[in-house]
Structure formats: C-alpha cells, structure tokens
Design a protein around this motif. Structure first.
Motif, mmCIF file in Angstrom:
data_model
loop_
_atom_site.group_PDB
_atom_site.id
_atom_site.type_symbol
_atom_site.label_atom_id
_atom_site.label_comp_id
_atom_site.label_asym_id
_atom_site.label_seq_id
_atom_site.Cartn_x
_atom_site.Cartn_y
_atom_site.Cartn_z
ATOM 1 N N GLY A 143 59.880 43.754 44.314
ATOM 2 C CA GLY A 143 58.463 44.007 44.494
ATOM 3 C C GLY A 143 57.598 43.036 43.717
ATOM 4 N N PHE A 144 58.173 42.348 42.720
ATOM 5 C CA PHE A 144 57.407 41.364 41.964
ATOM 6 C C PHE A 144 56.885 40.247 42.862
ATOM 7 N N PHE A 145 57.630 39.940 43.899
ATOM 8 C CA PHE A 145 57.188 38.854 44.770
ATOM 9 C C PHE A 145 55.899 39.211 45.511
ATOM 10 N N ASP A 146 55.671 40.502 45.739
ATOM 11 C CA ASP A 146 54.381 40.933 46.277
ATOM 12 C C ASP A 146 53.281 40.684 45.251
ATOM 13 N N THR A 147 53.576 40.998 43.979
ATOM 14 C CA THR A 147 52.612 40.741 42.907
ATOM 15 C C THR A 147 52.336 39.249 42.783
ATOM 16 N N LEU A 152 48.762 37.284 41.748
ATOM 17 C CA LEU A 152 48.771 36.012 41.030
ATOM 18 C C LEU A 152 48.371 34.839 41.909
ATOM 19 N N GLY A 153 48.282 35.045 43.202
ATOM 20 C CA GLY A 153 47.826 33.976 44.088
ATOM 21 C C GLY A 153 48.828 32.865 44.269
ATOM 22 N N ALA A 154 50.119 33.215 44.279
ATOM 23 C CA ALA A 154 51.170 32.207 44.423
ATOM 24 C C ALA A 154 52.106 32.599 45.565
ATOM 25 N N GLU A 230 53.994 24.761 46.397
ATOM 26 C CA GLU A 230 54.082 26.208 46.162
ATOM 27 C C GLU A 230 54.636 26.489 44.768
ATOM 28 N N ALA A 231 55.672 25.760 44.384
ATOM 29 C CA ALA A 231 56.263 25.962 43.065
ATOM 30 C C ALA A 231 55.298 25.583 41.957
ATOM 31 N N MET A 232 54.602 24.459 42.123
ATOM 32 C CA MET A 232 53.667 24.024 41.085
ATOM 33 C C MET A 232 52.453 24.946 40.995
ATOM 34 N N ARG A 237 49.711 29.275 37.986
ATOM 35 C CA ARG A 237 49.133 30.619 37.969
ATOM 36 C C ARG A 237 49.623 31.470 36.810
ATOM 37 N N ILE A 238 50.769 31.117 36.239
ATOM 38 C CA ILE A 238 51.303 31.925 35.143
ATOM 39 C C ILE A 238 51.216 31.203 33.806
ATOM 40 N N GLY A 239 50.350 30.224 33.699
ATOM 41 C CA GLY A 239 50.085 29.597 32.407
ATOM 42 C C GLY A 239 49.353 30.570 31.485
ATOM 43 N N ASP A 240 49.586 30.449 30.193
ATOM 44 C CA ASP A 240 48.945 31.358 29.227
ATOM 45 C C ASP A 240 47.429 31.320 29.331
ATOM 46 N N ASP A 241 46.866 30.119 29.454
ATOM 47 C CA ASP A 241 45.412 30.021 29.502
ATOM 48 C C ASP A 241 44.850 30.695 30.748
#
Length: 288
Positions: A143-147, A152-154, A230-232, A237-241
């Motif tokens: 289900g994380f892939f839905d998130t 997260l917009g990825a 897509e990978a980049m 999208r998951i960078g700390d900032d």
C-alpha cells in the motif's frame, strides 16, 4: 519499464494473511508523520517504526505479526513486480560484489500489512519499505506505493523500483560492514554528527540504487523513456528539505537524516552514470 515475463525471485515471503487487496490498515500516515518519525528515530536512537506505532495509537491496523510465510499468489501483479525487481538486484549485486571478492547473500523480502515483528522491533506499514539488518530482510506493505504516487507525487513503476533498490542498497551496506560501523558511533558522537552520518548512509544507498539501475539496464534494456526521471522524481520527493517544508513549513538542516532532494538525486545519478559502486563512497566525500 518492461518487466513482465522476467525472472522472479524465490526470496519473497508473503505474510499478509488471507489474500486480496493492499491496504495501509487504519489509513496511510501523512507527510508530517513520516518526517517526524525519520527525524526523531535518529535523534533519540529509537526505531522510527516504533515511533510511528505510537503515533498511530498502536491499533486499528491489521497485523501480519503471526501470519505464516508463503510465496505470493501467481496472479498478484504488484507482488510479481516487486519479486521481479528483487531478482534483478540479486543478479546485479552478486556480480558487483564478486568483483571485489565478496560473496553476496540475497536478502529476503517480506510482504506484510499493518505491522509486523522484526529483529529490529515492530515494523509499521506507515513508515514505508524498510530494511532490518538484524534479520537481513526488507519489509514492504505494498500500500506504500499508493502513498508514493498519491501523497508524495512520485508515480511510475520505476519510482517503485528505485525504492526497492534503495532498501537493497542498505543490505549491501550491511554485507560490507558499513552498517555496523555507523551504528557503533551512536552515543559516541553528538546528535548533529550522528545525523550527518545518517545522511551519508542514506545517500550511499541512493547511489547504490543508481548502480543497480545502470547495470540492470545494461543487462536487460528494460527501461523505457521517462523511467529514470521517475526514479529521480521519487528521490527528490523524499528529500529531508522537501518533507520538512511540506509537513511543517520550515526547513531545519541540522535535523536532516536522509539528505536534501538535490543530494538524493545527485547521488542516484552518480551511481547510475558510472555503474561503479566505488563511486558511492559518501563517507569520504567533502561535498555531498
């Protein structure tokens, strides 16, 4: 990504219980929860999965705690995708480590729902995929892939493949003794220094995911136009900032544990460009 029909791994354990559908139990957790868990886990030395369990109240989510392990159903497309990506990481890392005189030991990948017991404590699906060095297993609630796509917009299958390859990167670090060396520093250095070490660990895993992407494409040619982007995008999208800005409106660099969006993209691209794991030494890099 043209993955259908490719070899699948035999190292997938399905512990989701009675079959169909992929939910995040009581619901997916927001960006704020993810960011808080990531930061607090490293600052206080607590497994971030445990923190998320406390944030969720410890209830409401179905548990895979005692579900028996079995192979995923043959008609389960999402599980087949994960298994296919895992099989390719096995091939790539066996060859990469063999060149350095190291025998690669395949990790297990566990599919679960809600929460699950691990050698690292209780895992929570809301944290997303994670690697436990204690049992050398990668844990994923699909289900994380839905998130990943919706919150997260990825979107995209190669964004998902990057996430899996990043966790496999942590397994490679464990095989090489890097994980133990970093963990041994906990309590010996300041909170800020520990956070900086954490950033280097995560960026190295991103670079190793890039090495996999390079070798995978060399071997199979299965990437299509837009897959690397897509990978980049997922890395960005998951960078700390980015997570901090979206969850709390401010950015606190000294609390970073995974690296900025720009850093995560740069290190993934570095590994992907060269295909050489020796280029992934984030610990000796002066400028991340």
């Amino acid at each position: 990504m043209k993955w259908e029909g490719e070899q699948q791994s035999s190292n997938v354990e399905d512990r989701r219980g009675g079959g169909g559908g992929f939910g995040l139990g009581g619901g997916s957790i927001g960006l704020g929860g993810v960011a808080v868990a990531l930061v607090a886990g490293w600052i206080f030395g607590i497994n971030p999965l445990t923190i998320l369990g406390l944030m969720e109240g410890g209830g409401g989510a179905p548990s895979s705690q005692s579900a028996p392990a079995h192979p995923p159903p043959a008609n389960d497309r999402e599980a087949a995708f994960v298994s296919t990506v895992l099989a390719d990481t096995e091939q790539v890392w066996r060859a990469q480590l063999q060149r350095g005189g190291v025998q690669y030991r395949d990790p297990k990948l566990v599919l679960f729902r809600g929460r699950i017991g691990t050698a690292c404590g209780t895992g929570q699906s809301a944290m997303g995929p994670f690697y436990c060095p204690g049992d050398q297993k990668i844990y994923i609630d699909l289900g994380f892939f839905d998130t990943l796509r919706q919150q997260l917009g990825a979107p995209g299958d190669f964004a998902q493949a990057y996430v899996i390859a990043h966790e496999v990167g942590h397994h490679v670090q464990n095989q090489l003794g890097i994980t133990d060396k970093v963990d041994a520093m906990r309590g010996k250095v300041s909170e800020r220094q520990m956070n900086q070490l954490s950033v280097r660990v995560e960026l190295q895993a991103d670079c190793l995911a890039g090495v996999w992407a390079h070798d995978s494409q060399q071997g199979k040619g299965w990437l299509e136009q837009g897959d690397l982007e897509e990978a980049m995008n997922a890395a960005s999208r998951i960078g700390d900032d980015t997570l901090q800005r979206q969850s709390q409106g401010t950015v606190v660099p000294e609390s970073f544990t995974h690296g900025t969006s720009a850093q995560r993209v740069a290190w993934f691209r570095r590994g992907q460009a060269s295909g050489n794991m020796n280029d992934c030494n984030t610990f000796d890099a002066r400028n991340l």
